[in-house]
Design an enzyme around this catalytic site. Sequence first.
Site, short mmCIF file in Angstrom:
data_model
loop_
_atom_site.label_atom_id
_atom_site.label_comp_id
_atom_site.label_asym_id
_atom_site.label_seq_id
_atom_site.Cartn_x
_atom_site.Cartn_y
_atom_site.Cartn_z
CG HIS A 129 52.08 -17.39 12.33
ND1 HIS A 129 51.21 -16.75 13.21
CD2 HIS A 129 52.84 -18.22 13.10
CE1 HIS A 129 51.44 -17.19 14.44
NE2 HIS A 129 52.40 -18.08 14.41
CE LYS A 226 57.41 -15.99 16.57
NZ LYS A 226 57.37 -17.37 17.09
CB CYS A 368 50.20 -20.52 14.59
SG CYS A 368 50.01 -20.73 16.36
#
Length: 444
Positions: A129, A226, A368
Amino acid sequence: MTAAAPPTDVRPLAELVGAEEKVPLVTDGYARYVNLDLAASAPALASVADRVSEFLPSYSSVHRGAGYASMVSTAAYEAARVTIGAFVGAREADVVQVVRNTTDAFNLLATAVPATPERQDVVHLDLEHHANLLPWATRGRVVAAADTLVGTLAALEAELARTPAALLTVTGASNVTGEILPLAELAALAHAHGARIAVDGAQLVPHRRTDLAALDLDYLAFSGHKLYAPYGAGVLIGRRDWLEAAPPYLAGGGAVRQVTLEATTWAPTPARHEAGTPNVVGAVALAAACEAIAALPDGALEAHEAVLLDRLSAGLGAIDGVRLLRLWHGEVPAVGLVSFAVDGYSAEVVAHYLSAEHGIGVRDGRFCAHPLLERLNGGRTAVRASLGLGSSGEDVDRLVAAISSLVTTGPLWTYGTDGLPSPDPRPLPPWIASDSQPLRACQA
């Protein structure tokens, strides 16, 4: 004899805020919102929202206030640090650094990794990422993941052996494929070559119990948004010495011991890197999420997710023209997310179709992780459906049925080249726009 079909009544493992939210459809009417975009940001657990509401009357300044509320807030903030560290098996000497999110954590760590003539570089894979890719732009050595896990580990070992590195930094679970990397093996590999290891746990920690000490990890970063605590806090947890020696991440009050016009004496960690008023509410929320997940029966989270992931993968894989994106097909376990492409439709159209006609939220884009999407999908965008504690069998079935309908009969609505419904009559909630401004007006 045909195998028994999976049960249709797989229920959520925990209650999320907004679980019964109804959303408007372009085809008229409303549907229960199916949130399959948890890998991007997960709603708060109901228990987390309750904890925040319980704490807010006592919210005040921290660390230097003499008022009772200030002392309560200080105690809550520091207790949260302990709870979060314990949740991921932090060692007694480790520091729990409260940051904004995983991106913030790696940018902080990038200021702290020492550079010596012998060990200057940071080694990472090309599948990372951007949070664990861009902070290393000036000193990173990229290793391309091979077509097999064994080949990938061999490539990493060869790179670490070729030139000593200060740090190996890897994702715990890919946010594109969900595949879980063998962290204990990677830690042993890094340490054998004199490097430390840092892990991007943003996608791993919400899905698997992660023990920093047992895995012998040096650093672990993850985000509250998250982990069902979307209140703006994340953490960097790990060995204190590098952070203790690093310059303060931000210069300001709270990060100092003494200031004169001539010189500044900086505080030790964790205060050293937490200048300004910290996000006390975010830390309390993140600790509450850790408590709630830790209280689940052993194996419950993994079992719940495995059933749903198998069902989602099998359902999408059985539809002609749907291609699932994986690096190492079947070689490693995966967390509950599936990225896919649908022949004949852009990812943007697929995602907006699911939202506009079926009330299903997914992610479209390159997540991303642009270099990885270049490898897996020729740089084109894809669709990602992600599962979690609040997901159910019905959620999976609705997504699979909607994609099947798209492939079989096409959409009922029209969509522009940007993927957006045209027209889009869905109103915004009145608390955003009292005149019920159409949704598309805010997307232009």
